[in-house]
Design an enzyme around this catalytic site. Structure first.
Site, mmCIF file in Angstrom:
data_model
loop_
_atom_site.group_PDB
_atom_site.id
_atom_site.type_symbol
_atom_site.label_atom_id
_atom_site.label_comp_id
_atom_site.label_asym_id
_atom_site.label_seq_id
_atom_site.Cartn_x
_atom_site.Cartn_y
_atom_site.Cartn_z
ATOM 1 C CG HIS A 58 -1.965 -1.017 1.227
ATOM 2 N ND1 HIS A 58 -3.035 -0.971 2.071
ATOM 3 C CD2 HIS A 58 -2.141 -2.133 0.456
ATOM 4 C CE1 HIS A 58 -3.830 -2.004 1.844
ATOM 5 N NE2 HIS A 58 -3.301 -2.731 0.872
ATOM 6 C CD GLU A 60 -2.076 4.054 3.245
ATOM 7 O OE1 GLU A 60 -1.758 3.421 2.215
ATOM 8 O OE2 GLU A 60 -3.235 4.095 3.684
ATOM 9 C CB CYS A 88 -6.607 -0.574 5.206
ATOM 10 S SG CYS A 88 -4.893 -1.174 5.177
ATOM 11 C CB CYS A 91 -2.014 1.421 6.329
ATOM 12 S SG CYS A 91 -1.626 0.641 4.736
#
EC number: 3.5.4.33
Length: 152
Positions: A58, A60, A88, A91
């Site tokens: 992701h 992040e 999410c 993260c």
């Protein structure tokens, strides 16, 4: 006066949006992230889950790794994460461990965002701001999913 320019949340969210646009160009879910320390972008990332065949890639997570390398520290307590979509749970958990000082996100993630949990996943000292350039952030996500469904 010192002459130091202090940039706004909108300024840094625009940088994150450019990262999200890169993801969109590569047929990734268009999420972009930047990490700022002392008014300077020290890390950038955008989703690479398809490209790397890695569900953890992701925006992040990639930005966190880059920022930690830049600072030679696993802690980001003096930093701010700007991300186009609410993190999410995965993260948010990683952000907890970094003790990041602040998280700023554009659009809420009504299906997978960390705020859906009843308990805060972020570090207790982490400050959160949301809705920064929300319309622009949401538009990128909507564009992606319309394209995916063949409606564009």
């Amino acid at each position: 006066m010192s002459g130091l320019t202090v940039f706004s949340d909108d300024h840094f969210m625009k940088v994150a949006l450019r990262e999200a646009e890169r993801a969109l160009e590569e047929d990734e879910i268009p999420v972009g992230a930047v990490i700022v320390c002392q008014n300077k972008v020290i890390a950038k990332g955008y989703n690479h889950t398809e490209k790397l065949t890695d569900v953890t890639a992701h925006a992040e997570m990639l930005a966190i790794t880059s920022a930690e390398n830049y600072l030679s520290s696993k802690y980001l307590n003096d930093c701010t994460l700007y991300v186009t979509l609410e993190p999410c749970v995965m993260c948010a958990g990683a952000l907890h461990w970094t003790q990041i000082g602040r998280v700023v996100y554009g659009a809420s993630d009504l299906q997978r965002g960390y705020s859906l949990l009843t308990e805060n996943v972020l570090h207790p000292k982490t400050k959160v701001s949301s809705g920064i350039m929300e319309q622009e952030c949401r538009q990128l996500i909507n564009t992606f999913f319309k394209r995916l469904r063949g409606k564009e």
